[in-house]
Design a protein around this motif. Structure first.
Motif, PDB file in Angstrom:
ATOM      1  N   TYR A 164      -1.180  -5.162 -11.866  1.00  0.00           N
ATOM      2  CA  TYR A 164      -0.636  -4.741 -10.268  1.00  0.00           C
ATOM      3  C   TYR A 164       0.422  -5.826  -9.990  1.00  0.00           C
ATOM      4  O   TYR A 164       0.437  -7.016  -9.786  1.00  0.00           O
ATOM      5  N   LEU A 165       1.974  -5.347 -10.327  1.00  0.00           N
ATOM      6  CA  LEU A 165       2.841  -6.378 -10.321  1.00  0.00           C
ATOM      7  C   LEU A 165       3.867  -6.141  -9.372  1.00  0.00           C
ATOM      8  O   LEU A 165       4.508  -5.001  -9.037  1.00  0.00           O
ATOM      9  N   MET A 166       4.495  -7.018  -8.609  1.00  0.00           N
ATOM     10  CA  MET A 166       5.528  -6.919  -7.681  1.00  0.00           C
ATOM     11  C   MET A 166       6.743  -7.992  -7.949  1.00  0.00           C
ATOM     12  O   MET A 166       6.428  -8.860  -8.367  1.00  0.00           O
ATOM     13  N   ASP A 167       8.071  -7.450  -8.022  1.00  0.00           N
ATOM     14  CA  ASP A 167       9.147  -7.906  -8.100  1.00  0.00           C
ATOM     15  C   ASP A 167       9.634  -8.461  -6.867  1.00  0.00           C
ATOM     16  O   ASP A 167      10.184  -7.653  -6.105  1.00  0.00           O
ATOM     17  N   SER A 168       9.916  -9.756  -6.770  1.00  0.00           N
ATOM     18  CA  SER A 168      10.425 -10.372  -5.489  1.00  0.00           C
ATOM     19  C   SER A 168      11.859 -10.952  -5.485  1.00  0.00           C
ATOM     20  O   SER A 168      12.152 -11.801  -5.016  1.00  0.00           O
TER      21      SER A 168
ATOM     22  N   ALA B 126      -6.634  -8.357 -15.804  1.00  0.00           N
ATOM     23  CA  ALA B 126      -5.796  -7.313 -15.424  1.00  0.00           C
ATOM     24  C   ALA B 126      -4.344  -8.283 -14.836  1.00  0.00           C
ATOM     25  O   ALA B 126      -4.707  -9.019 -13.923  1.00  0.00           O
ATOM     26  N   PRO B 127      -3.174  -8.580 -15.182  1.00  0.00           N
ATOM     27  CA  PRO B 127      -2.308  -9.245 -14.458  1.00  0.00           C
ATOM     28  C   PRO B 127      -1.930  -8.753 -13.074  1.00  0.00           C
ATOM     29  O   PRO B 127      -2.086  -7.642 -12.857  1.00  0.00           O
ATOM     30  N   HIS B 128      -1.839  -9.646 -12.183  1.00  0.00           N
ATOM     31  CA  HIS B 128      -1.837  -9.487 -10.904  1.00  0.00           C
ATOM     32  C   HIS B 128      -0.846 -10.286 -10.098  1.00  0.00           C
ATOM     33  O   HIS B 128      -1.141 -11.591 -10.395  1.00  0.00           O
ATOM     34  N   THR B 129       0.045  -9.633  -9.350  1.00  0.00           N
ATOM     35  CA  THR B 129       0.667 -10.581  -8.290  1.00  0.00           C
ATOM     36  C   THR B 129       0.131 -11.152  -7.201  1.00  0.00           C
ATOM     37  O   THR B 129      -0.584 -10.389  -6.482  1.00  0.00           O
ATOM     38  N   TRP B 130       0.082 -12.533  -6.857  1.00  0.00           N
ATOM     39  CA  TRP B 130      -0.622 -13.199  -5.830  1.00  0.00           C
ATOM     40  C   TRP B 130       0.639 -13.675  -4.975  1.00  0.00           C
ATOM     41  O   TRP B 130       1.417 -14.360  -5.295  1.00  0.00           O
ATOM     42  N   THR B 131       0.244 -13.630  -3.421  1.00  0.00           N
ATOM     43  CA  THR B 131       1.512 -13.990  -2.377  1.00  0.00           C
ATOM     44  C   THR B 131       0.700 -15.091  -1.649  1.00  0.00           C
ATOM     45  O   THR B 131      -0.327 -14.657  -1.159  1.00  0.00           O
TER      46      THR B 131
ATOM     47  N   TYR C  87       1.029  -1.099   0.074  1.00  0.00           N
ATOM     48  CA  TYR C  87      -0.270   0.148  -0.042  1.00  0.00           C
ATOM     49  C   TYR C  87       1.039   1.250  -0.002  1.00  0.00           C
ATOM     50  O   TYR C  87       0.414   2.287  -0.491  1.00  0.00           O
ATOM     51  N   GLY C  88       2.082   1.264   0.574  1.00  0.00           N
ATOM     52  CA  GLY C  88       2.854   2.464   0.624  1.00  0.00           C
ATOM     53  C   GLY C  88       3.519   2.999  -0.643  1.00  0.00           C
ATOM     54  O   GLY C  88       3.662   4.141  -0.717  1.00  0.00           O
ATOM     55  N   TYR C  89       3.409   2.293  -1.608  1.00  0.00           N
ATOM     56  CA  TYR C  89       4.032   2.708  -2.836  1.00  0.00           C
ATOM     57  C   TYR C  89       2.800   3.466  -3.758  1.00  0.00           C
ATOM     58  O   TYR C  89       3.175   4.422  -4.440  1.00  0.00           O
ATOM     59  N   GLY C  90       1.482   3.171  -3.420  1.00  0.00           N
ATOM     60  CA  GLY C  90       0.399   3.896  -4.050  1.00  0.00           C
ATOM     61  C   GLY C  90       0.423   3.259  -5.581  1.00  0.00           C
ATOM     62  O   GLY C  90       1.072   2.386  -5.642  1.00  0.00           O
ATOM     63  N   PRO C  91      -0.228   3.943  -6.324  1.00  0.00           N
ATOM     64  CA  PRO C  91      -0.526   3.612  -7.664  1.00  0.00           C
ATOM     65  C   PRO C  91       1.118   3.605  -8.467  1.00  0.00           C
ATOM     66  O   PRO C  91       1.461   4.587  -8.434  1.00  0.00           O
ATOM     67  N   VAL C  92       1.441   2.715  -9.153  1.00  0.00           N
ATOM     68  CA  VAL C  92       2.567   2.443  -9.874  1.00  0.00           C
ATOM     69  C   VAL C  92       2.504   1.910 -11.261  1.00  0.00           C
ATOM     70  O   VAL C  92       1.503   0.886 -11.478  1.00  0.00           O
ATOM     71  N   ASP C  93       3.086   2.454 -12.070  1.00  0.00           N
ATOM     72  CA  ASP C  93       3.295   1.723 -13.488  1.00  0.00           C
ATOM     73  C   ASP C  93       4.227   0.952 -13.678  1.00  0.00           C
ATOM     74  O   ASP C  93       5.309   1.545 -13.428  1.00  0.00           O
ATOM     75  N   GLY C  94       4.154  -0.158 -13.762  1.00  0.00           N
ATOM     76  CA  GLY C  94       5.212  -1.211 -13.900  1.00  0.00           C
ATOM     77  C   GLY C  94       5.442  -2.079 -12.648  1.00  0.00           C
ATOM     78  O   GLY C  94       4.648  -1.668 -11.554  1.00  0.00           O
ATOM     79  N   PRO C  95       6.203  -2.980 -12.524  1.00  0.00           N
ATOM     80  CA  PRO C  95       6.560  -3.721 -11.523  1.00  0.00           C
ATOM     81  C   PRO C  95       6.970  -3.015 -10.009  1.00  0.00           C
ATOM     82  O   PRO C  95       7.957  -2.014 -10.590  1.00  0.00           O
ATOM     83  N   MET C  96       6.688  -3.251  -9.120  1.00  0.00           N
ATOM     84  CA  MET C  96       7.018  -2.625  -7.890  1.00  0.00           C
ATOM     85  C   MET C  96       8.476  -3.217  -7.513  1.00  0.00           C
ATOM     86  O   MET C  96       8.407  -4.523  -7.208  1.00  0.00           O
ATOM     87  N   THR C  97       9.412  -2.802  -6.971  1.00  0.00           N
ATOM     88  CA  THR C  97      10.483  -3.256  -6.358  1.00  0.00           C
ATOM     89  C   THR C  97      10.443  -2.754  -4.970  1.00  0.00           C
ATOM     90  O   THR C  97       9.882  -1.805  -4.646  1.00  0.00           O
ATOM     91  N   GLU C  98      11.727  -2.999  -4.122  1.00  0.00           N
ATOM     92  CA  GLU C  98      11.844  -2.612  -2.785  1.00  0.00           C
ATOM     93  C   GLU C  98      12.125  -0.949  -2.893  1.00  0.00           C
ATOM     94  O   GLU C  98      12.253  -0.410  -1.691  1.00  0.00           O
ATOM     95  N   ALA C  99      12.915  -0.822  -4.019  1.00  0.00           N
ATOM     96  CA  ALA C  99      13.432   0.607  -4.122  1.00  0.00           C
ATOM     97  C   ALA C  99      12.241   1.629  -4.632  1.00  0.00           C
ATOM     98  O   ALA C  99      12.523   2.506  -4.957  1.00  0.00           O
ATOM     99  N   THR C 100      11.127   1.066  -4.971  1.00  0.00           N
ATOM    100  CA  THR C 100      10.126   1.959  -5.443  1.00  0.00           C
ATOM    101  C   THR C 100       9.632   3.131  -4.399  1.00  0.00           C
ATOM    102  O   THR C 100       9.485   2.751  -3.303  1.00  0.00           O
ATOM    103  N   PRO C 101       9.681   4.255  -4.687  1.00  0.00           N
ATOM    104  CA  PRO C 101       9.412   5.321  -3.895  1.00  0.00           C
ATOM    105  C   PRO C 101       8.175   5.179  -2.985  1.00  0.00           C
ATOM    106  O   PRO C 101       6.819   4.750  -3.675  1.00  0.00           O
TER     107      PRO C 101
END
Length: 305
Positions: A274-278, A186-191, A105-119
């Motif tokens: 909604y994409l997450m890079d792990s 829409a592609p979505h990352t599931w954990t 949630y802390g990243y807010g709306p993001v275009d592209g995969p989220m990484t730990e470096a995403t603001p």
């Protein structure tokens, strides 16, 4: 045997307690009502974890305190600040590693995969609450007052989970129509919840993981429609009947339903990819995500009891 304190006995807290107990550690689960999994190595304690004195006393001698708490969704802005402060205080006073279960949630709306470096650019209330918690913990770590880490997953699914996926699967298995405010394609990352527990334990135990956040290893993104279709195919259920709820319907529902009202803030997570890079956690901690079909089978088995 090392002692681990777990605050919260929801799906992640329970999975973490069982993982630690089964590997031979002592576990103390702290909840308001003294709930938690039954296991000879698990001690269940009824206490107010937002009370720093109580929590510090319960954390004495522990190698880690795991923040697996999950306040009511509509009460985050009220309940999280004192609870997070008490957890950090207990870690500072006892020397236990503070390992927190977070989200994206802390990243807010993001275009592209989220990484730990995403603001951390969230503007919504829940995202700002999570960012404040992590900023406070990280400041304590950098000042040498505490050792902290955080693991973040995308939508958590698995037995006991409360994500939209866990609203979908029971209805799909029952052959019922699902009406939700999502883009089904829409592609979505599931954990997967057991993967959250494995990552949390690994990060708490490895000093190389301290002082930063990690994304829980999660499989390739798939649309929610694919998740529903796979679940139906694996169980012999009828083909899913999925309908997208228009946003105005969600907005109106929020006038009377607190949960629907809170979903307005995070609706962006389901109307676009909604994409997450792990990959960082997989490389550093050696954790691979549970294959999706296996995770679905285990979840379905748990739902059917």
């Amino acid at each position: 045997m090392a002692l681990h304190v777990i605050v919260g006995a929801g799906p992640v807290g329970t999975a973490t307690a069982r993982l630690l107990a089964e590997r031979g550690d002592r576990v103390r689960v702290v909840t308001r009502r003294g709930t938690g999994p039954e296991h000879p190595a698990v001690e269940r304690v009824a206490a107010d974890a937002a009370d720093p004195q109580q929590l510090t006393a319960l954390t004495e001698g522990a190698v880690a305190v795991h923040n697996c708490a999950n306040p009511a969704y509509h009460r985050w802005s009220v309940d999280w600040p004192p609870l997070a402060a008490a957890l950090l205080t207990a870690a500072e006073r006892t020397g236990a590693v503070l390992a927190t279960v977070g989200n994206l949630y802390g990243y807010g709306p993001v275009d592209g995969p989220m990484t730990e470096a995403t603001p951390p650019a969230a503007t919504g209330t829940k995202g700002r609450v999570r960012n404040r918690m992590w900023a406070d913990a990280l400041a304590a770590h950098r000042a040498g007052r505490a050792r902290v880490t955080e693991v973040r997953g995308s939508d958590y699914f698995g037995v006991g989970g409360t994500s939209l996926a866990m609203m979908v699967l029971p209805r799909v298995l029952a052959g019922r129509r699902v009406f939700l405010p999502v883009d089904w394609d829409a592609p979505h990352t599931w954990t997967y919840i057991p993967d959250v527990a494995r990552t949390l334990v690994a990060a708490a135990s490895d000093e190389r993981a301290w002082g930063r956040a990690w994304h829980v290893p999660s499989g390739p993104a798939v649309p929610m429609r694919d998740l529903a279709v796979r679940a139906a195919a694996l169980t012999g259920a009828p083909a899913p009947k999925l309908t997208r709820m228009p946003y105005p319907v969600l907005w109106l529902g929020g006038l009377a339903n607190p949960m629907a009202r809170e979903l307005r803030e995070t609706a962006y997570q389901f109307d676009r990819p909604y994409l997450m890079d792990s990959s960082a956690a997989t490389a550093a901690l050696g954790i691979e995500p549970t294959p999706l079909d296996q995770a679905i089978k285990e979840t379905v088995a748990g739902l059917r009891g």
